[in-house]
Motif scaffolding. Structure first.
Motif, short mmCIF file in Angstrom:
data_model
loop_
_atom_site.label_atom_id
_atom_site.label_comp_id
_atom_site.label_asym_id
_atom_site.label_seq_id
_atom_site.Cartn_x
_atom_site.Cartn_y
_atom_site.Cartn_z
N ALA A 37 18.22 -10.71 -38.04
CA ALA A 37 18.57 -10.04 -36.52
C ALA A 37 16.98 -9.97 -35.85
N LEU A 38 15.88 -9.74 -36.66
CA LEU A 38 14.46 -9.36 -36.41
C LEU A 38 13.80 -10.72 -35.78
N THR A 39 13.18 -10.74 -34.76
CA THR A 39 12.51 -11.66 -34.37
C THR A 39 11.12 -12.01 -35.30
N GLU A 40 10.48 -13.05 -35.20
CA GLU A 40 9.39 -13.34 -35.84
C GLU A 40 8.34 -12.00 -35.85
N ARG A 41 8.00 -11.58 -34.61
CA ARG A 41 7.19 -10.51 -34.32
C ARG A 41 7.55 -9.43 -34.88
N GLU A 42 8.88 -8.89 -34.72
CA GLU A 42 9.42 -7.68 -35.22
C GLU A 42 9.34 -7.79 -36.83
N ARG A 43 9.54 -8.90 -37.44
CA ARG A 43 9.43 -8.87 -38.91
C ARG A 43 7.96 -8.67 -39.44
N GLU A 44 6.96 -9.33 -38.45
CA GLU A 44 5.40 -9.02 -38.74
C GLU A 44 5.12 -7.41 -38.65
N VAL A 45 5.72 -6.81 -37.67
CA VAL A 45 5.57 -5.33 -37.55
C VAL A 45 6.15 -4.65 -38.73
N ALA A 46 7.34 -5.03 -39.17
CA ALA A 46 8.16 -4.28 -40.13
C ALA A 46 7.29 -4.46 -41.49
N ARG A 47 6.88 -5.72 -41.65
CA ARG A 47 6.08 -5.83 -42.85
C ARG A 47 4.87 -4.92 -42.80
N ALA A 48 4.26 -4.98 -41.72
CA ALA A 48 3.04 -4.04 -41.76
C ALA A 48 3.33 -2.35 -41.76
N LEU A 49 4.29 -2.12 -41.29
CA LEU A 49 4.74 -0.74 -41.46
C LEU A 49 5.08 -0.52 -42.87
N ASN A 50 5.85 -1.54 -43.54
CA ASN A 50 6.11 -1.17 -44.83
C ASN A 50 5.04 -1.23 -45.92
N GLU A 51 3.89 -1.81 -45.54
CA GLU A 51 2.54 -1.75 -46.07
C GLU A 51 1.87 -0.47 -45.89
N GLY A 52 2.25 0.56 -44.85
CA GLY A 52 1.70 1.60 -44.69
C GLY A 52 0.73 1.73 -43.36
N LEU A 53 0.69 0.47 -42.71
CA LEU A 53 -0.33 0.55 -41.44
C LEU A 53 0.03 1.32 -40.27
N THR A 54 -0.90 1.76 -39.53
CA THR A 54 -0.41 2.70 -38.44
C THR A 54 -0.26 1.60 -37.31
N ASN A 55 0.32 2.06 -36.13
CA ASN A 55 0.36 1.29 -34.68
C ASN A 55 -0.74 0.66 -34.55
N LYS A 56 -1.86 1.63 -34.35
CA LYS A 56 -3.27 0.82 -34.03
C LYS A 56 -3.86 -0.26 -34.96
N GLU A 57 -3.62 -0.15 -36.32
CA GLU A 57 -4.02 -0.92 -37.25
C GLU A 57 -3.12 -2.18 -36.95
N ILE A 58 -1.88 -1.87 -36.80
CA ILE A 58 -1.19 -3.33 -36.45
C ILE A 58 -1.34 -3.98 -35.41
N ALA A 59 -1.89 -3.41 -34.30
CA ALA A 59 -2.27 -3.91 -32.90
C ALA A 59 -3.23 -4.56 -33.14
N ARG A 60 -4.54 -3.95 -33.84
CA ARG A 60 -5.46 -4.85 -33.98
C ARG A 60 -5.24 -6.36 -35.02
N GLU A 61 -4.41 -5.86 -35.74
CA GLU A 61 -4.30 -7.05 -36.69
C GLU A 61 -3.65 -8.20 -36.06
N LEU A 62 -2.69 -7.83 -35.16
CA LEU A 62 -1.56 -8.79 -34.56
C LEU A 62 -2.45 -9.16 -33.15
N GLU A 63 -3.55 -8.35 -32.73
CA GLU A 63 -4.11 -8.41 -31.43
C GLU A 63 -3.49 -8.48 -30.16
N VAL A 64 -2.70 -7.23 -30.26
CA VAL A 64 -1.85 -6.87 -29.19
C VAL A 64 -2.31 -5.30 -28.94
N SER A 65 -1.69 -5.00 -27.77
CA SER A 65 -1.69 -3.22 -27.42
C SER A 65 -1.02 -2.45 -28.40
#
Length: 195
Positions: A133-161
């Motif tokens: 049910a997750l979109t590709e972007r939501e999967r990327e965010v879920a993977r990053a959260l599962n790895e312990g990254l913060t919102n800011k770290e995920i934003a930098r990695e995915l080049e979004v706000s």
């Protein structure tokens, strides 16, 4: 609660926290056991395991994570508590088998929800929502959260706000029926899911 007595262990090196948690958790059908450090708690297991344990993250001698590592084969739910929690610690605790991770200060509602979820597996309703049910972007965010990254770290990695990540994170939690990162990690580890 059922008619049977439930034993709840509270392991925290702060006397005031132990006593306030005990007061908040007291009730019919509950026996509260207090421990000032992890070693005392581990030694008490020779006399029988509790039905549920609240375990502080930062304690002298053995940290909450150290105690959790030794508990892994015990089979009773553990709720990690901390005034110094961070996403990385929460992810690590859940991967080590913690049922939930809550930050001090607690509200009675938070404690009641944690106890109900741990004792009755109410938090594991699974809601039948597929990871698909997750979109590709939501999967990327879920993977990053599962790895312990913060919102800011995920934003930098995915080049979004960071705000965009907050929106995706909220959608991931909603679609998967979890309320926080610890719940997400637990869901993914319980299902041995790849996202």
């Amino acid at each position: 609660m059922t008619d049977s007595m439930k034993t709840i262990a509270i392991v925290d090196d702060d006397d005031a926290v132990r006593e306030s948690l005990a007061a908040a958790l007291e009730g019919p059908g509950r026996e509260i056991a207090l421990y000032p450090h992890g070693l005392a708690f581990l030694q008490s297991l020779d006399d029988g395991a509790p039905d549920l344990a609240f375990l502080d993250l930062k304690m002298p001698q053995l940290s909450g994570l150290d105690v959790l590592r030794r508990l892994k084969p015990q089979g009773f739910p553990v709720i990690m508590i901390s005034a110094h929690g961070d996403i990385s610690a929460a992810v690590q605790a859940v991967k080590l088998g913690a049922f939930d991770f809550i930050e001090k200060p607690f509200t009675p509602a938070m404690l009641d929800a944690a106890v109900a979820g741990a004792l009755y597996k109410a938090g594991e309703n699974g809601s039948g929502v597929a990871l698909e049910a997750l979109t590709e972007r939501e999967r990327e965010v879920a993977r990053a959260l599962n790895e312990g990254l913060t919102n800011k770290e995920i934003a930098r990695e995915l080049e979004v706000s960071p705000r965009t990540i907050e929106i995706h994170r909220s959608r991931v939690f909603s679609k998967l029926g979890v309320r926080n990162v610890a719940g997400l990690v637990k869901l993914l580890s319980d299902r041995s899911a790849k996202i």
